[in-house]
Design an enzyme around this catalytic site. Structure first.
Site, PDB file in Angstrom:
ATOM      1  N   SER A   1      10.505   5.542   5.012  1.00  0.00           N
ATOM      2  CA  SER A   1      11.968   5.438   5.010  1.00  0.00           C
ATOM      3  C   SER A   1      12.444   4.146   5.681  1.00  0.00           C
ATOM      4  O   SER A   1      13.536   3.679   5.414  1.00  0.00           O
ATOM      5  CB  SER A   1      12.579   6.660   5.683  1.00  0.00           C
ATOM      6  OG  SER A   1      12.064   6.769   6.984  1.00  0.00           O
TER       7      SER A   1
ATOM      8  N   ASP B   1       4.634  15.736  11.320  1.00  0.00           N
ATOM      9  CA  ASP B   1       4.854  15.403   9.904  1.00  0.00           C
ATOM     10  C   ASP B   1       3.514  15.308   9.170  1.00  0.00           C
ATOM     11  O   ASP B   1       3.283  14.376   8.398  1.00  0.00           O
ATOM     12  CB  ASP B   1       5.658  14.095   9.788  1.00  0.00           C
ATOM     13  CG  ASP B   1       6.281  13.931   8.399  1.00  0.00           C
ATOM     14  OD1 ASP B   1       6.352  14.930   7.654  1.00  0.00           O
ATOM     15  OD2 ASP B   1       6.678  12.801   8.051  1.00  0.00           O
TER      16      ASP B   1
ATOM     17  N   LEU C   1       0.826  -1.213   0.000  1.00  0.00           N
ATOM     18  CA  LEU C   1       0.000   0.000   0.000  1.00  0.00           C
ATOM     19  C   LEU C   1       0.862   1.265   0.000  1.00  0.00           C
ATOM     20  O   LEU C   1       0.403   2.338  -0.362  1.00  0.00           O
ATOM     21  CB  LEU C   1      -0.906   0.018   1.236  1.00  0.00           C
ATOM     22  CG  LEU C   1      -1.941  -1.099   1.358  1.00  0.00           C
ATOM     23  CD1 LEU C   1      -2.605  -1.085   2.728  1.00  0.00           C
ATOM     24  CD2 LEU C   1      -3.000  -0.972   0.264  1.00  0.00           C
ATOM     25  N   GLY C   2       2.086   1.115   0.455  1.00  0.00           N
ATOM     26  CA  GLY C   2       2.970   2.273   0.495  1.00  0.00           C
ATOM     27  C   GLY C   2       4.238   1.935   1.256  1.00  0.00           C
ATOM     28  O   GLY C   2       4.307   0.887   1.888  1.00  0.00           O
TER      29      GLY C   2
HETATM   30  N1  ADE Z   1      -1.190   3.262   3.147  1.00  0.00           N
HETATM   31  C1  ADE Z   1      -0.447   3.446   4.241  1.00  0.00           C
HETATM   32  N2  ADE Z   1      -1.124   3.067   5.342  1.00  0.00           N
HETATM   33  C2  ADE Z   1      -2.340   2.632   4.917  1.00  0.00           C
HETATM   34  C3  ADE Z   1      -3.503   2.131   5.570  1.00  0.00           C
HETATM   35  N3  ADE Z   1      -3.543   2.004   6.885  1.00  0.00           N
HETATM   36  N4  ADE Z   1      -4.573   1.817   4.828  1.00  0.00           N
HETATM   37  C4  ADE Z   1      -4.525   1.967   3.496  1.00  0.00           C
HETATM   38  N5  ADE Z   1      -3.478   2.433   2.816  1.00  0.00           N
HETATM   39  C5  ADE Z   1      -2.381   2.775   3.524  1.00  0.00           C
END
Ligand code: ADE
Length: 306
Positions: A24, A141, A20-21
Site C-alpha cells: 500500500s 498480517d 518484485l511486488g
Molecule cells: N517480493 C517482495 N519482497 C521480496 C523479496 N525480498 N525477495 C523476492 N521477492 C520479493
C-alpha cells in the site's frame, strides 16, 4: 583517537532491476550491488510524500524496528534487513532477495499443495513464528503473500509493517499457555480495517484485540488454503468475509483427499475464542506433524520426504 564517519549507503550503490511486488505504501525491486554484481537484494522503496500523506509513518518505523530487533539472531525463516537509508524522496529497506518469490505465487501455480509439502511449509512457519513470538512480536498480517521462498524452497516471513511489539516481553509463556497477550487492535483512525480480511482473527473483529493467537489463527487459514487452494473464509466483500469468520463458517470440499488428521488440527486452530485455541507448542505435538524433527531444522524437509 580520530574517528571516521561511516559511508552512508545510497540508491546509487545499486542497479535497480525489475519490480518484485508492491504494497500500500511501497514497491519492492530486485537490485544488484554495483561493487559485487553477484550480490542480489530486494530493495523496498517507500515514497516519503506518500507515507506522510497516507499517515503511514508508524508502519515504516515499526517495520524497521522489528526487522532490526529480529535480524540480530539471523533466523533463516525471517527476511534479513541489511541496511536502511533515505534520500530526498524515499526511504529504502535493503532486504534479502528471495529468488523463488511469494508462496502465494507458487500456490497459484500448483493450485494446491499435497500434505507433504503442506507439512514442510507449516513446520517452517511454526519455527519462524515461535521465534517471532519469543521476541514479544506479533506479526498480525500473516498470509501467503507475506511468505517468501529462497532457492531451496525454504520460507522467509516478510512484511512486518503491521506488527506489534509487546512493551515488556514478559509473556513468552503465551506461546505455550492459553493466555494470549492481547493489545489494542489494528483499526486505523478512520476505523477502516488494516490487515487482510481473509486471515483476520475473530478476536480482532469482535473485541478489537489481537494477540499471539491471532498469528496462529492466520496459520490455520493458511494450512486450509495450502490443501484446498483458497482460504477458508471468503465473502463477496470484506463485511461478508468478517461475518463468516465470526460465525466460523468454513467447509472442506470433498474434491481433495484430505486427511482427518489435518482437519482435526485446523479445527483446533480455528476456534473463535483465542483462549480455547491450540498453542504453537501443542501444534508441534499434533499427530499431523509427527514426522517433523523439531530439534533438527535441517531435517524438517528430509523427515517429511523420506
Ligand atoms: N517480493 C517482495 N519482497 C521480496 C523479496 N525480498 N525477495 C523476492 N521477492 C520479493
Amino acid at each position: 583517537m580520530s574517528s571516521y564517519a561511516l559511508k552512508k549507503h545510497s540508491p546509487h550503490d545499486y542497479i535497480f532491476k525489475q519490480e518484485l511486488g508492491h504494497g500500500s505504501y511501497s514497491t519492492v525491486y530486485k537490485a544488484v550491488d554495483k561493487k559485487n554484481l553477484k550480490k542480489c537484494f530486494a530493495i523496498k522503496v517507500c515514497s516519503k510524500r506518500h507515507i506522510i500523506k497516507e499517515n503511514k509513518v508508524k508502519y515504516v518505523t515499526i517495520e524497521k524496528n522489528v526487522l532490526n530487533s529480529l535480524g540480530r539472531e539471523n533466523h533463516p525463516g525471517i527476511i534479513k534487513l541489511y541496511y536502511t537509508f533515505h534520500d530526498q524522496d524515499n526511504l529504502y529497506f535493503v532486504l534479502s532477495y528471495a529468488i523463488n518469490g511469494e508462496l502465494l505465487q507458487l500456490l497459484h501455480k500448483m493450485k494446491t499443495f499435497n500434505e507433504v509439502w503442506s507439512i514442510h511449509f507449516c513446520a517452517q512457519i511454526i519455527d519462524a513464528l515461535e521465534f517471532i513470538h519469543s521476541k514479544g512480536i506479533i506479526h498480525r498480517d500473516l498470509k501467503p503473500e507475506n511468505i517468501l521462498l529462497d532457492k531451496n524452497s525454504n520460507l522467509m516471513i516478510t512484511d512486518f509493517g503491521a506488527a506489534y511489539i509487546q512493551k515488556n516481553n514478559d509473556n513468552k509463556e503465551n506461546i505455550t499457555t492459553k493466555s494470549n497477550g492481547s493489545h489494542p487492535c489494528l483499526v486505523n483512525t478512520n476505523s477502516s480495517f488494516v490487515g487482510t480480511a481473509e486471515y483476520v482473527s475473530p478476536e480482532l473483529l469482535l473485541y478489537n484485540h489481537s494477540g499471539y493467537g491471532s498469528d496462529i489463527w492466520a496459520l490455520g487459514c493458511m494450512i486450509f488454503q495450502f490443501l484446498e487452494g483458497l482460504p477458508p473464509f471468503r465473502g463477496e466483500n470484506e463485511l461478508k468475509t468478517f461475518e463468516k469468520i465470526v460465525a466460523l463458517e468454513y467447509k472442506w470440499s470433498d474434491q481433495f483427499k484430505i486427511s482427518s488428521l489435518v482437519k482435526d488440527l485446523v479445527r483446533k486452530i480455528l476456534t473463535v475464542n483465542p483462549q480455547d485455541r491450540i498453542t504453537l507448542s501443542e501444534i508441534k505435538k499434533h499427530s499431523w506433524l509427527n514426522l517433523v524433527d523439531w530439534d533438527n531444522k535441517q531435517k524438517i524437509w528430509s523427515s517429511v520426504w523420506n
